[in-house]
Design an enzyme around this catalytic site. Structure first.
Site, mmCIF file in Angstrom:
data_model
loop_
_atom_site.group_PDB
_atom_site.id
_atom_site.type_symbol
_atom_site.label_atom_id
_atom_site.label_comp_id
_atom_site.label_asym_id
_atom_site.label_seq_id
_atom_site.Cartn_x
_atom_site.Cartn_y
_atom_site.Cartn_z
ATOM 1 C CB ALA A 117 35.170 31.459 32.624
ATOM 2 C CB THR A 118 32.856 31.796 27.567
ATOM 3 O OG1 THR A 118 31.948 31.067 28.407
ATOM 4 C CG2 THR A 118 32.758 31.294 26.152
ATOM 5 C CG ASN A 150 30.994 22.343 34.519
ATOM 6 O OD1 ASN A 150 32.024 21.856 34.042
ATOM 7 N ND2 ASN A 150 29.860 22.361 33.874
ATOM 8 C CB SER A 158 33.468 32.933 35.713
ATOM 9 O OG SER A 158 32.270 33.601 35.433
ATOM 10 C CB ALA A 159 32.913 37.927 38.597
ATOM 11 C CG HIS A 160 28.452 34.210 36.612
ATOM 12 N ND1 HIS A 160 27.584 33.142 36.638
ATOM 13 C CD2 HIS A 160 29.170 34.066 35.471
ATOM 14 C CE1 HIS A 160 27.771 32.389 35.549
ATOM 15 N NE2 HIS A 160 28.735 32.936 34.834
ATOM 16 C CB THR A 218 35.241 50.436 26.959
ATOM 17 O OG1 THR A 218 35.518 51.248 25.827
ATOM 18 C CG2 THR A 218 35.077 51.304 28.199
ATOM 19 C CB CYS A 267 25.855 25.343 28.562
ATOM 20 S SG CYS A 267 26.756 26.315 29.743
HETATM 21 C C1 LIG Z 1 30.406 28.718 34.133
HETATM 22 C C2 LIG Z 1 31.626 28.085 33.587
HETATM 23 C C3 LIG Z 1 32.293 28.634 32.487
HETATM 24 C C4 LIG Z 1 31.762 29.841 31.734
HETATM 25 O O1 LIG Z 1 31.944 31.009 32.459
HETATM 26 P P1 LIG Z 1 31.255 32.380 31.982
HETATM 27 O O2 LIG Z 1 31.916 33.425 32.812
HETATM 28 O O3 LIG Z 1 29.798 32.220 32.291
HETATM 29 O O4 LIG Z 1 31.539 32.547 30.542
HETATM 30 C C5 LIG Z 1 33.450 28.026 32.053
HETATM 31 N N1 LIG Z 1 33.941 26.948 32.682
HETATM 32 C C6 LIG Z 1 33.334 26.390 33.738
HETATM 33 C C7 LIG Z 1 33.944 25.206 34.397
HETATM 34 C C8 LIG Z 1 32.157 26.933 34.225
HETATM 35 O O5 LIG Z 1 31.552 26.365 35.262
#
Ligand SMILES: *Cc1c(COP(=O)(O)O)cnc(C)c1O
Length: 394
Positions: free
Chosen positions: A75-76, A155, A203-205, A243, A330
């Site tokens: 997501a970053t 978040n 973001s998948a994780h 890739t 973070c």
């Molecule tokens: C975790 C998070 C991100 C960053 O996502 P990544 O895939 O770890 O880079 C961005 N925005 C929010 C709101 C998040 O909680």
């Protein structure tokens, strides 16, 4: 470190990968290891087929078309592509971006970079309940505004913003709307058409998929064009060179497919556990306050302050038993107060003595009851040691 026996209530930082997701991913490391861009042979075709299947799965979760999904490293990167890419694409119309004080650093810092590049940024404050008032967004728009970026759900405090109301304002002014939907997608119903957003990051994780893979939704009709932020390969319709992470993308697709199936049943289940957590804490302890709206809130989030308690001391005391956080993964670790809590106008005591609980699919009632007992014991002990007491600040 008895990490395996400790109770994990930090699902806003990351989620475990669903074993069904891992199973789907495994063949794409060893057997079907092809490069999705290799058009000349079956190894490439197999990888490309898997990527396109995953693209459909992610699109389906968010009410988009497959062509509107751009896979990224997370997501970053999706936020960077959305914000910098949109500002660069609309340069002739201006370079003013409007965002909100409680956004993730992955949005706020990109907006600062836009300002450093000669653009202009307005950061709109939030109300006491942590939500942004759409009227404040409307008031911030100017003739040179090209983009508004408002997260769907926060978040730290889990508050859900009125994104659909903001999109109506943006559409009337010809301004694109981006939303960081990382914390919402897969946890509450999320639909790009219902919300009327032009760009959305995932973001998948954060939804039981692997780390290092994400996506940006880019609206096709009316068409949103972006200037790519990485070049050198032309993958992802020229928007994201490099890739493709085929196993990761396969995992993201599988996670999105599962999320779509369980989102409507899992939401009420975790909301019930979250309410049990809050009831347990408020019954056992005095001076517990919830930060942020309790109604417009993610079902798996609770963010509370314990007056007279130092948040870092509380987390240290809990560390072996309950995995929680004071806020963003973070930002925590620094003694700086959270920018989200500061934006709420919270006093020092509320900022320092705050804990974020993020419940998940694996969370049980027994874990919640054990967490209540651990937190109660720690807060009681720290308050007894505190020279200030419950009523005081820090
Ligand atoms: C975790 C998070 C991100 C960053 O996502 P990544 O895939 O770890 O880079 C961005 N925005 C929010 C709101 C998040 O909680």
């Amino acid at each position: 470190m008895p990490a395996t026996r400790s109770i994990y209530l930090d699902h806003h930082a990351t989620t475990p990968v669903d074993p069904r997701v891992v199973e789907q991913m495994l063949p794409y490391f060893t057997e079907h290891f092809g490069n999705a861009a290799s058009r000349q042979h079956a190894f490439g075709w197999k990888a490309d087929e898997a990527v396109e299947h995953a693209r459909h799965q992610v699109a389906r979760l968010i009410g988009a078309r497959a062509k509107e999904i751009v896979f990224t490293s997370g997501a970053t990167e999706a936020n960077t592509l959305a914000i910098r890419g949109a500002v660069a694409a609309r340069r002739d119309q201006g370079a003013h971006v409007v965002t909100v004080a409680t956004e993730h650093k992955a949005v706020l810092d990109v907006c600062q970079a836009v300002a450093a590049d000669g653009g202009r940024v307005t950061v709109v404050p939030v109300e006491r309940d942590g939500r942004v008032d759409p009227a404040r967004v409307a008031a911030a728009l100017a003739p040179d505004t090209v983009l508004v970026s408002v997260m769907t759900a926060n978040n730290e405090i889990g508050v859900i913003h009125p994104v659909a109301d903001i999109s109506a304002i943006c559409q009337a002014r010809g301004v694109w709307l981006h939303t960081d939907a990382v914390q919402a997608a897969g946890h509450v119903p999320f639909d790009v058409e219902a919300l009327g957003v032009d760009l959305a990051s995932f973001s998948a994780h954060k939804m039981y998929g692997p780390k290092g893979v994400g996506a940006l939704y880019v609206r096709r009709a009316p068409k949103v064009t972006l200037v790519p932020q990485t070049v050198g390969g032309g993958q992802e319709q020229g928007l994201r060179a490099g890739t493709l992470n085929v196993p990761g993308i396969v995992g993201f697709g599988a996670a999105a497919g599962i999320a779509r199936e369980v989102v409507t049943s899992e939401g009420p289940r975790v909301a019930h556990l979250r309410d049990r957590l809050l009831a347990g804490l408020t019954q056992a302890l005095a001076a517990v306050t919830v930060n942020g709206s309790m109604t417009a809130r993610l079902p798996h989030n609770l963010h509370v302050s314990f007056a007279g308690v130092d948040g870092e001391a509380l987390m240290t005391s809990l560390a072996d038993d309950v995995a929680v956080s004071s806020g963003s993964a973070c930002a925590s670790g620094s003694r700086e107060p959270s920018h989200v809590m500061t934006a709420l106008g919270a006093g020092a005591a509320e900022r320092w003595g705050a804990l974020r609980f993020g419940l998940g699919r694996g969370t049980t009632a027994a874990e919640i009851d054990a967490a209540v007992a651990h937190v109660t014991a720690s807060v009681t002990r720290l308050r007894a040691m505190s020279p200030v007491g419950v009523g005081g600040g820090l």
